[in-house]
Design an enzyme around this catalytic site. Structure first.
Site, PDB file in Angstrom:
ATOM      1  N   THR A   1     -83.249  19.381  19.993  1.00  0.00           N
ATOM      2  CA  THR A   1     -83.674  19.293  18.600  1.00  0.00           C
ATOM      3  C   THR A   1     -84.785  20.306  18.363  1.00  0.00           C
ATOM      4  O   THR A   1     -85.594  20.585  19.242  1.00  0.00           O
ATOM      5  CB  THR A   1     -84.170  17.876  18.240  1.00  0.00           C
ATOM      6  OG1 THR A   1     -85.347  17.569  19.008  1.00  0.00           O
ATOM      7  CG2 THR A   1     -83.086  16.847  18.527  1.00  0.00           C
ATOM      8  N   GLY A   2     -84.795  20.872  17.156  1.00  0.00           N
ATOM      9  CA  GLY A   2     -85.755  21.935  16.891  1.00  0.00           C
ATOM     10  C   GLY A   2     -85.495  23.127  17.782  1.00  0.00           C
ATOM     11  O   GLY A   2     -86.423  23.715  18.340  1.00  0.00           O
TER      12      GLY A   2
ATOM     13  N   GLY B   1     -88.533  29.548  18.748  1.00  0.00           N
ATOM     14  CA  GLY B   1     -89.601  29.202  19.677  1.00  0.00           C
ATOM     15  C   GLY B   1     -89.157  28.605  20.995  1.00  0.00           C
ATOM     16  O   GLY B   1     -88.214  29.084  21.637  1.00  0.00           O
ATOM     17  N   ILE B   2     -89.829  27.534  21.407  1.00  0.00           N
ATOM     18  CA  ILE B   2     -89.567  26.901  22.692  1.00  0.00           C
ATOM     19  C   ILE B   2     -88.140  26.374  22.763  1.00  0.00           C
ATOM     20  O   ILE B   2     -87.468  26.497  23.788  1.00  0.00           O
ATOM     21  CB  ILE B   2     -90.582  25.764  22.935  1.00  0.00           C
ATOM     22  CG1 ILE B   2     -91.990  26.343  23.168  1.00  0.00           C
ATOM     23  CG2 ILE B   2     -90.162  24.903  24.119  1.00  0.00           C
ATOM     24  CD1 ILE B   2     -93.097  25.302  23.151  1.00  0.00           C
ATOM     25  N   GLY B   3     -87.660  25.786  21.682  1.00  0.00           N
ATOM     26  CA  GLY B   3     -86.299  25.252  21.675  1.00  0.00           C
ATOM     27  C   GLY B   3     -85.255  26.320  21.893  1.00  0.00           C
ATOM     28  O   GLY B   3     -84.305  26.128  22.670  1.00  0.00           O
TER      29      GLY B   3
ATOM     30  N   TYR C   1    -102.109  15.552  14.288  1.00  0.00           N
ATOM     31  CA  TYR C   1    -101.150  16.140  15.229  1.00  0.00           C
ATOM     32  C   TYR C   1    -101.372  15.602  16.640  1.00  0.00           C
ATOM     33  O   TYR C   1    -100.419  15.208  17.332  1.00  0.00           O
ATOM     34  CB  TYR C   1    -101.292  17.666  15.217  1.00  0.00           C
ATOM     35  CG  TYR C   1    -100.510  18.367  16.298  1.00  0.00           C
ATOM     36  CD1 TYR C   1     -99.125  18.464  16.216  1.00  0.00           C
ATOM     37  CD2 TYR C   1    -101.159  18.941  17.388  1.00  0.00           C
ATOM     38  CE1 TYR C   1     -98.401  19.118  17.209  1.00  0.00           C
ATOM     39  CE2 TYR C   1    -100.447  19.589  18.382  1.00  0.00           C
ATOM     40  CZ  TYR C   1     -99.067  19.679  18.286  1.00  0.00           C
ATOM     41  OH  TYR C   1     -98.351  20.316  19.275  1.00  0.00           O
TER      42      TYR C   1
END
Length: 257
Positions: A19-20, A24-26, A158
């Site tokens: 997910t996501g 970026g990281i995903g 956050y």
């Protein structure tokens, strides 16, 4: 859809959901998983970013599904579609999240709810709905953050969400070990990703924040998404078969030193 292509990788014939995963990281993790032989499905909130990710990956073992983890009906639809199209999930990387900065006095209810709806509710219900598609030997990896271990100004909401995610790795582990499913967490420090462009900061503010983090990180640099992806890969494979409810911190030393 299944992966019938042998690559002699550590994830051959595995189906992974990220997910996501459109940036970026995903996205870096999707590339890493693909290289190791997995069939990878990534989700994102906008079709435009998913289409761009598909161009970057350009592999028949890569699929995208538009889905917003803050909306339970979309998580339900996602689970139904994956069951119909793929039949199972071997690896779940619950990575989707948001990070906006605001001091206590400027954090209103909408700001608070947006973070918890995506970072906590989204993770909880993604795991709940995808778990029935996972069998013995499955691996779930959650994305927390180094902020769990240190107090940073203007990041209270956050940080609270990521503290919740860290604890979900423990509680999920207690519940899901009966199904032969491992749950662990990766906690990145400051990483060069498009997330910083979504914080609503001016260029001057972003430059100031980057300089501040560079000074705090013992290694004096931001990490890159590929460095996180390698940690996620480890947790996804049988190399981490005796790890349960654990956390790998990849932060250049900011939380430990």
């Amino acid at each position: 859809m299944t992966n019938n292509t042998k690559t002699n990788g550590s994830l051959d014939e595995k189906i992974a959901l990220i997910t996501g995963g459109s940036t970026g990281i995903g996205l870096a993790t999707a590339k890493t998983f693909i290289d190791e032989g997995a069939t990878v499905i990534v989700t994102g909130r906008t079709q435009d970013t998913l289409d761009k990710a598909a161009v970057v990956i350009n592999n028949p073992r890569f699929s995208t599904i538009q889905s917003d983890v803050s909306k339970l009906n979309e998580i339900n639809t996602l689970a139904d579609k994956i069951k119909a199209d793929f039949g199972k999930v071997d690896i779940l990387f619950a990575n989707a999240g948001i990070a906006w900065l605001a001091p206590l006095e400027l954090s209103d209810e909408a700001f608070f709810d947006a973070h918890f709806n995506t970072n906590v509710k989204g993770v909880f219900f993604t795991v709940q709905k995808i778990r029935p598609l996972m069998g013995t030997g499955g691996s779930i990896i959650l994305t927390a953050s180094a902020v769990v271990h240190k107090g940073f100004a203007n990041m209270s909401v956050y940080s609270a969400t990521k503290g919740a995610v860290r604890n979900l790795a423990r509680t999920f582990s207690s519940e899901l070990t009966q199904f032969g499913i491992r749950v662990n967490v990766v906690s990145p420090g400051p990483i060069e990703t498009p997330l910083f462009d979504k914080m609503g900061l001016t260029n001057e503010q972003k430059q100031g924040m980057a300089a501040g983090f560079n000074e705090m990180v013992p290694m004096k640099r931001f990490g890159v998404s590929e460095e996180i992806a390698k940690a996620v890969l480890f947790l996804a494979t049988d190399d981490a078969s005796y790890m349960l409810g654990e956390e790998i911190i990849v932060d250049g030393g900011i939380a430990a030193i």
